[in-house]
Each structure stands twice: as structure tokens, then as C-alpha cells.
Motif scaffolding. Structure first.
Motif, PDB file in Angstrom:
ATOM      1  N   SER A 174     -13.248  17.445  13.865  1.00 33.57           N
ATOM      2  CA  SER A 174     -12.269  17.061  12.837  1.00 33.57           C
ATOM      3  C   SER A 174     -12.076  18.124  11.765  1.00 33.57           C
ATOM      4  O   SER A 174     -11.064  18.125  11.081  1.00 33.57           O
ATOM      5  N   ARG A 175     -13.056  19.002  11.589  1.00 30.95           N
ATOM      6  CA  ARG A 175     -13.101  20.002  10.507  1.00 30.95           C
ATOM      7  C   ARG A 175     -13.450  19.394   9.144  1.00 30.95           C
ATOM      8  O   ARG A 175     -13.488  20.103   8.134  1.00 30.95           O
ATOM      9  N   PHE A 176     -13.667  18.057   9.076  1.00 26.65           N
ATOM     10  CA  PHE A 176     -14.179  17.480   7.835  1.00 26.65           C
ATOM     11  C   PHE A 176     -15.484  18.207   7.483  1.00 26.65           C
ATOM     12  O   PHE A 176     -16.183  18.713   8.365  1.00 26.65           O
ATOM     13  N   LYS A 224       0.856  -1.195   0.000  1.00 21.88           N
ATOM     14  CA  LYS A 224       0.000   0.000   0.000  1.00 21.88           C
ATOM     15  C   LYS A 224       0.881   1.231   0.000  1.00 21.88           C
ATOM     16  O   LYS A 224       1.914   1.265   0.687  1.00 21.88           O
ATOM     17  N   LEU A 225       0.463   2.254  -0.730  1.00 19.60           N
ATOM     18  CA  LEU A 225       1.212   3.510  -0.730  1.00 19.60           C
ATOM     19  C   LEU A 225       0.977   4.236   0.589  1.00 19.60           C
ATOM     20  O   LEU A 225      -0.129   4.227   1.135  1.00 19.60           O
ATOM     21  N   LEU A 226       2.017   4.901   1.071  1.00 25.93           N
ATOM     22  CA  LEU A 226       1.917   5.735   2.274  1.00 25.93           C
ATOM     23  C   LEU A 226       2.303   7.160   1.888  1.00 25.93           C
ATOM     24  O   LEU A 226       3.381   7.383   1.336  1.00 25.93           O
ATOM     25  N   ALA A 257     -14.223  14.852   2.543  1.00 27.58           N
ATOM     26  CA  ALA A 257     -12.960  15.573   2.338  1.00 27.58           C
ATOM     27  C   ALA A 257     -13.172  16.824   1.500  1.00 27.58           C
ATOM     28  O   ALA A 257     -14.114  16.916   0.709  1.00 27.58           O
ATOM     29  N   ASP A 258     -12.269  17.782   1.679  1.00 23.88           N
ATOM     30  CA  ASP A 258     -12.393  19.070   1.002  1.00 23.88           C
ATOM     31  C   ASP A 258     -11.841  19.064  -0.437  1.00 23.88           C
ATOM     32  O   ASP A 258     -12.472  19.599  -1.345  1.00 23.88           O
ATOM     33  N   TYR A 259     -10.644  18.517  -0.626  1.00 20.85           N
ATOM     34  CA  TYR A 259     -10.016  18.595  -1.958  1.00 20.85           C
ATOM     35  C   TYR A 259     -10.883  18.036  -3.090  1.00 20.85           C
ATOM     36  O   TYR A 259     -10.859  18.580  -4.207  1.00 20.85           O
ATOM     37  N   GLY A 271       0.922  11.013   3.688  1.00 17.17           N
ATOM     38  CA  GLY A 271       1.033  11.643   5.008  1.00 17.17           C
ATOM     39  C   GLY A 271       0.656  10.714   6.144  1.00 17.17           C
ATOM     40  O   GLY A 271       0.936  10.992   7.311  1.00 17.17           O
ATOM     41  N   GLY A 272      -0.019   9.633   5.819  1.00 18.44           N
ATOM     42  CA  GLY A 272      -0.416   8.652   6.829  1.00 18.44           C
ATOM     43  C   GLY A 272      -1.605   9.066   7.683  1.00 18.44           C
ATOM     44  O   GLY A 272      -2.022   8.338   8.585  1.00 18.44           O
ATOM     45  N   MET A 273      -2.199  10.227   7.386  1.00 21.63           N
ATOM     46  CA  MET A 273      -3.265  10.746   8.250  1.00 21.63           C
ATOM     47  C   MET A 273      -4.555   9.926   8.181  1.00 21.63           C
ATOM     48  O   MET A 273      -5.325   9.896   9.131  1.00 21.63           O
ATOM     49  N   SER A 274      -4.777   9.248   7.083  1.00 26.52           N
ATOM     50  CA  SER A 274      -5.936   8.353   6.987  1.00 26.52           C
ATOM     51  C   SER A 274      -5.504   6.899   7.093  1.00 26.52           C
ATOM     52  O   SER A 274      -6.175   6.089   7.732  1.00 26.52           O
ATOM     53  N   LEU A 275      -4.379   6.578   6.484  1.00 26.06           N
ATOM     54  CA  LEU A 275      -3.949   5.170   6.454  1.00 26.06           C
ATOM     55  C   LEU A 275      -3.504   4.671   7.828  1.00 26.06           C
ATOM     56  O   LEU A 275      -3.912   3.574   8.257  1.00 26.06           O
ATOM     57  N   LEU A 276      -2.699   5.460   8.539  1.00 32.30           N
ATOM     58  CA  LEU A 276      -2.157   4.959   9.809  1.00 32.30           C
ATOM     59  C   LEU A 276      -3.238   4.689  10.863  1.00 32.30           C
ATOM     60  O   LEU A 276      -3.183   3.651  11.534  1.00 32.30           O
ATOM     61  N   GLY A 321      -0.618  15.663   6.118  1.00 29.38           N
ATOM     62  CA  GLY A 321      -1.498  15.199   5.044  1.00 29.38           C
ATOM     63  C   GLY A 321      -1.140  15.827   3.707  1.00 29.38           C
ATOM     64  O   GLY A 321      -0.673  16.962   3.632  1.00 29.38           O
ATOM     65  N   THR A 322      -1.372  15.080   2.634  1.00 28.72           N
ATOM     66  CA  THR A 322      -0.998  15.542   1.289  1.00 28.72           C
ATOM     67  C   THR A 322      -2.218  15.609   0.371  1.00 28.72           C
ATOM     68  O   THR A 322      -3.221  14.904   0.581  1.00 28.72           O
ATOM     69  N   ILE A 323      -2.075  16.407  -0.670  1.00 28.60           N
ATOM     70  CA  ILE A 323      -3.181  16.530  -1.637  1.00 28.60           C
ATOM     71  C   ILE A 323      -3.399  15.203  -2.364  1.00 28.60           C
ATOM     72  O   ILE A 323      -4.541  14.787  -2.579  1.00 28.60           O
TER      73      ILE A 323
HETATM   74  C1  LIG Z   1      -7.976  14.447  12.802  1.00 27.48           C
HETATM   75  C2  LIG Z   1      -8.108  14.540  11.296  1.00 27.48           C
HETATM   76  C3  LIG Z   1      -8.828  15.580  10.752  1.00 27.48           C
HETATM   77  C4  LIG Z   1      -8.967  15.682   9.363  1.00 27.48           C
HETATM   78  N1  LIG Z   1      -9.710  16.715   8.854  1.00 27.48           N
HETATM   79  C5  LIG Z   1      -9.855  16.815   7.522  1.00 27.48           C
HETATM   80  C6  LIG Z   1     -10.615  17.894   6.948  1.00 27.48           C
HETATM   81  O1  LIG Z   1     -11.111  18.784   7.618  1.00 27.48           O
HETATM   82  N2  LIG Z   1     -10.756  17.916   5.599  1.00 27.48           N
HETATM   83  C7  LIG Z   1     -10.168  16.959   4.771  1.00 27.48           C
HETATM   84  O2  LIG Z   1     -10.316  17.041   3.559  1.00 27.48           O
HETATM   85  N3  LIG Z   1      -9.433  15.956   5.286  1.00 27.48           N
HETATM   86  C8  LIG Z   1      -9.258  15.865   6.634  1.00 27.48           C
HETATM   87  N4  LIG Z   1      -8.490  14.846   7.138  1.00 27.48           N
HETATM   88  C9  LIG Z   1      -7.837  13.884   6.212  1.00 27.48           C
HETATM   89  C10 LIG Z   1      -6.481  14.462   5.791  1.00 27.48           C
HETATM   90  O3  LIG Z   1      -6.721  15.490   4.865  1.00 27.48           O
HETATM   91  C11 LIG Z   1      -5.539  13.445   5.121  1.00 27.48           C
HETATM   92  O4  LIG Z   1      -4.452  14.181   4.716  1.00 27.48           O
HETATM   93  C12 LIG Z   1      -6.054  12.684   3.916  1.00 27.48           C
HETATM   94  O5  LIG Z   1      -7.185  11.943   4.232  1.00 27.48           O
HETATM   95  C13 LIG Z   1      -5.093  11.626   3.429  1.00 27.48           C
HETATM   96  O6  LIG Z   1      -3.866  12.179   3.047  1.00 27.48           O
HETATM   97  P1  LIG Z   1      -2.522  11.534   3.504  1.00 27.48           P
HETATM   98  O7  LIG Z   1      -1.475  12.246   2.741  1.00 27.48           O
HETATM   99  O8  LIG Z   1      -2.407  11.524   4.972  1.00 27.48           O
HETATM  100  O9  LIG Z   1      -2.655  10.047   2.920  1.00 27.48           O
HETATM  101  P2  LIG Z   1      -2.432   8.602   3.582  1.00 27.48           P
HETATM  102  O10 LIG Z   1      -3.222   8.486   4.826  1.00 27.48           O
HETATM  103  O11 LIG Z   1      -0.993   8.304   3.660  1.00 27.48           O
HETATM  104  O12 LIG Z   1      -3.070   7.709   2.422  1.00 27.48           O
HETATM  105  C14 LIG Z   1      -4.462   7.704   2.208  1.00 27.48           C
HETATM  106  C15 LIG Z   1      -4.797   6.739   1.067  1.00 27.48           C
HETATM  107  O13 LIG Z   1      -4.347   7.251  -0.179  1.00 27.48           O
HETATM  108  C16 LIG Z   1      -3.411   6.371  -0.815  1.00 27.48           C
HETATM  109  N5  LIG Z   1      -2.423   7.238  -1.450  1.00 27.48           N
HETATM  110  C17 LIG Z   1      -1.670   8.177  -0.836  1.00 27.48           C
HETATM  111  N6  LIG Z   1      -0.937   8.853  -1.726  1.00 27.48           N
HETATM  112  C18 LIG Z   1      -1.228   8.338  -2.940  1.00 27.48           C
HETATM  113  C19 LIG Z   1      -0.793   8.630  -4.272  1.00 27.48           C
HETATM  114  N7  LIG Z   1       0.090   9.610  -4.536  1.00 27.48           N
HETATM  115  N8  LIG Z   1      -1.298   7.904  -5.285  1.00 27.48           N
HETATM  116  C20 LIG Z   1      -2.212   6.915  -5.052  1.00 27.48           C
HETATM  117  N9  LIG Z   1      -2.659   6.602  -3.816  1.00 27.48           N
HETATM  118  C21 LIG Z   1      -2.170   7.305  -2.776  1.00 27.48           C
HETATM  119  C22 LIG Z   1      -2.872   5.516   0.311  1.00 27.48           C
HETATM  120  O14 LIG Z   1      -2.423   4.242  -0.161  1.00 27.48           O
HETATM  121  C23 LIG Z   1      -4.114   5.373   1.186  1.00 27.48           C
HETATM  122  O15 LIG Z   1      -4.977   4.407   0.669  1.00 27.48           O
HETATM  123  C24 LIG Z   1      -8.338  14.725   8.513  1.00 27.48           C
HETATM  124  C25 LIG Z   1      -7.581  13.678   9.075  1.00 27.48           C
HETATM  125  C26 LIG Z   1      -7.463  13.591  10.447  1.00 27.48           C
HETATM  126  C27 LIG Z   1      -6.641  12.465  11.018  1.00 27.48           C
END
Ligand SMILES: Cc1cc2nc3c(=O)[nH]c(=O)nc-3n(C[C@H](O)[C@H](O)[C@H](O)COP(=O)(O)OP(=O)(O)OC[C@H]3O[C@@H](n4cnc5c(N)ncnc54)[C@H](O)[C@@H]3O)c2cc1C
Length: 266
Positions: A181-183, A26-28, A120-122, A30-35, A107-109
Motif C-alpha cells: 500500500s505504501r502506507f 458524510k463528506l466525500l 498516513a503520511d500527511y 477522493g473516496g480512497m478511504s471512504l469508498l 486522494g486529497t490532502i
Molecule cells: C491502495 C491505497 C494505498 C494508500 N496508500 C497511502 C499511503 O501510502 N500514504 C497515505 O498517507 N495514504 C495512503 N492512502 C490513503 C489515501 O491517501 C487517501 O487519499 C486518504 O486516506 C483519504 O483521502 P480522500 O481524499 O480519498 O478522502 P475520502 O476517502 O473521500 O474521505 C476520507 C474521510 O475524510 C472525510 N473528509 C474528506 N474530506 C474532508 C474535508 N475537506 N473536511 C472534513 N472531512 C473530510 C470523509 O468524510 C471521510 O470520513 C492509500 C489509500 C489506498 C486505497
């Protein structure tokens, strides 16, 4: 958390090779959703392929009327970017309203778009701005990228490398944030572009969607008043402990009006 093997490839080819070699990798990002899902044992993967060291996935650039944001660009970087603020202020504002400082700094776009969380917002910006999701294999139009609840058009092992946003004439984003969460309990992105008006709604259904009735009204009169009298059907909208479908239906129009007003104020 179940055991996994951690990989940190230095380039895109190496990441793609790992994904095809390991059946359950699995790709990682920012890990904010996956971890959290791994910690709660809701998911299990043999290998995690961290994209952090791949320089080609970072950064923001503008070429004419196209703004390109690398997949590993963090929300905080988008929010603070002068390039984004100048080209699409609503996008910088959207990024600055995601979660809290920790989430925005990790977290990443690309992760957010790939995850396709219904709140999610994006995704609202991708659909509202008619962006293109760029992968290591192809370009995917925003209109066909989000296919359902946490579902996208991405194929097995496909890696998002960037999102390409056409610069609109003006745009605005407004959401009703979850207080913790601000979601987006509901969020609306409105964009006036040379090709017409686009209105994208997140947080209100299983996946982000366009609101054609509002697009038509705003095409002839780009003002909040153009949305007076428009009612959104609650059928098919999300209903949960935070808000009923009827509440979300009302919120969509209120937020759309505010988003138009924000766009007008640019
Ligand atoms: C407390 C909390 C509050 C939040 N509030 C909000 C909010 O208000 N609004 C909002 O929009 N989001 C919110 N989020 C989510 C946040 O924006 C995360 O950044 C986002 O969900 C996932 O991004 P990540 O970089 O952490 O991805 P990860 O958690 O690392 O990955 C998420 C998924 O995407 C896949 N993936 C990652 N990168 C790629 C890539 N380049 N290509 C293909 N697949 C990929 C991974 O395999 C995984 O399945 C919140 C999260 C938390 C924990």
C-alpha cells in the motif's frame, strides 16, 4: 454497498447546509478511504456530499512564509507543484510517495488529514511543520488536531478547507513503506524552523506524535549524529503482523537520522 443519495454542492455553504440537514450525511473527497469502507459495508451513510465541484477548496498558494494547500488538492498535484517543491521540498516528496498513481490522482490532502489514519503520511507533515488546519468554522493548530486512532478535533459537520504550512528553514521526511500500500509502517518528519526543531512520527502508534527527545538533541546539533545513543521506548507503540513495537522503536531513530540527512541535503 448500501444505498445513499449523492450530492454535488457548488459552494461551501451548500455543503455545510447539506451536512446539517441530513443526520447521517458524510463528506466525500477522493473516496480512497471512504469508498472501500462503504463497499465492504463497514460504513453506511444516507447521503454523500461530494466536495469536488467547490473551486474554493482547490489549489496551492504561497504568501510570504506560509504555504496554503486547499483541502481538495490531490496528492499528485502537491507532488508536482513547483510552489511546493520550492517552499517545502519534503512535502512534495511526501505527497509523491503516497500509495500508487491511482491513489495520488484521486486522494486529497483534506481527506487524508480528516481521516487521520495512523499510518498516513500527511499527519506527520502537519505536526512536524506546525501547520494549521483551516476549517469552515475556525483554525486548528496541528498540535491539537490529531486526537487518537482515526480521531481528530473536527466537530460534527465541520469541513476542512485548507492546510496552512509555515515554510521551514529545512525539512525532511523518510518512511518505511508497506510494500503493497505504501502506507508508513513508520515515518518520521523532521523540520528545522526559526522557532526550533520539530520531529513527528507516524505509523508507529495510534496517532501521529512528536518525539521530544529527538527534538532536544537536534536543537543543539542539527545532524544525524545528534541522534546517536537515543533509544525510543517501545511501550505504547504499535505491534502487528508487519512489525513489532521494538522494531518500530528502532526504525524511528534510523528514519529520523535519514530525514535529517535529507533536510541537510536541501
Ligand atoms: C491502495 C491505497 C494505498 C494508500 N496508500 C497511502 C499511503 O501510502 N500514504 C497515505 O498517507 N495514504 C495512503 N492512502 C490513503 C489515501 O491517501 C487517501 O487519499 C486518504 O486516506 C483519504 O483521502 P480522500 O481524499 O480519498 O478522502 P475520502 O476517502 O473521500 O474521505 C476520507 C474521510 O475524510 C472525510 N473528509 C474528506 N474530506 C474532508 C474535508 N475537506 N473536511 C472534513 N472531512 C473530510 C470523509 O468524510 C471521510 O470520513 C492509500 C489509500 C489506498 C486505497
Amino acid at each position: 454497498m448500501h444505498d445513499f443519495v449523492y450530492h454535488r454542492p457548488q459552494d461551501l455553504g451548500a455543503a455545510a447546509d447539506l451536512l446539517s440537514a441530513k443526520a447521517d450525511a458524510k463528506l466525500l473527497a477522493g473516496g480512497m478511504s471512504l469508498l472501500p469502507s462503504l463497499k465492504l459495508r463497514l460504513a453506511q451513510h444516507s447521503d454523500l456530499v461530494d466536495l469536488k465541484a467547490i473551486a474554493a477548496l482547490q489549489g496551492i498558494s504561497r504568501d510570504g512564509d506560509t504555504l496554503t494547500i486547499g483541502a481538495m488538492t490531490r496528492h499528485a498535484v502537491v507532488a508536482a507543484s513547483d510552489e511546493v517543491k520550492q517552499a517545502i521540498p519534503a512535502l512534495a516528496m511526501l505527497a509523491g510517495g503516497i500509495g500508487d498513481p491511482l491513489v495520488r490522482n484521486r486522494g486529497t490532502i483534506g481527506g487524508s488529514i480528516a481521516n487521520a489514519d495512523p499510518a498516513a503520511d500527511y499527519p506527520a507533515a502537519v505536526l512536524g511543520l506546525d501547520a494549521t488546519v483551516v476549517t469552515d468554522r475556525r483554525d486548528i493548530a496541528g498540535d491539537s488536531f490529531f486526537t487518537g486512532l482515526f480521531e481528530t478535533a473536527l466537530e460534527e459537520g465541520e469541513i476542512i478547507t485548507a492546510a496552512r504550512f509555515p515554510v521551514p528553514l529545512r525539512s525532511g521526511y523518510m518512511k518505511l513503506p508497506h510494500p503493497a500500500s505504501r502506507f508508513a509502517l513508520t515515518g518520521v518528519f523532521v523540520a528545522q524552523t526559526p522557532a526550533g526543531v520539530r520531529v513527528a512520527v507516524t505509523g508507529a502508534g495510534p496517532s501521529v506524535f512528536r518525539l521530544s527527545v529527538a527534538e532536544q538533541a537536534l536543537s543543539t546539533n542539527f545532524s544525524p549524529a545528534a541522534l546517536n545513543g537515543i533509544a525510543v521506548d517501545a511501550d505504547g507503540l504499535s505491534s502487528d503482523i508487519h512489525a513489532s513495537a521494538e522494531y518500530r522503536a528502532q526504525a524511528i531513530i534510523v528514519l529520523a537520522k535519514r530525514a535529517v540527512a535529507a533536510a541537510q541535503a536541501q
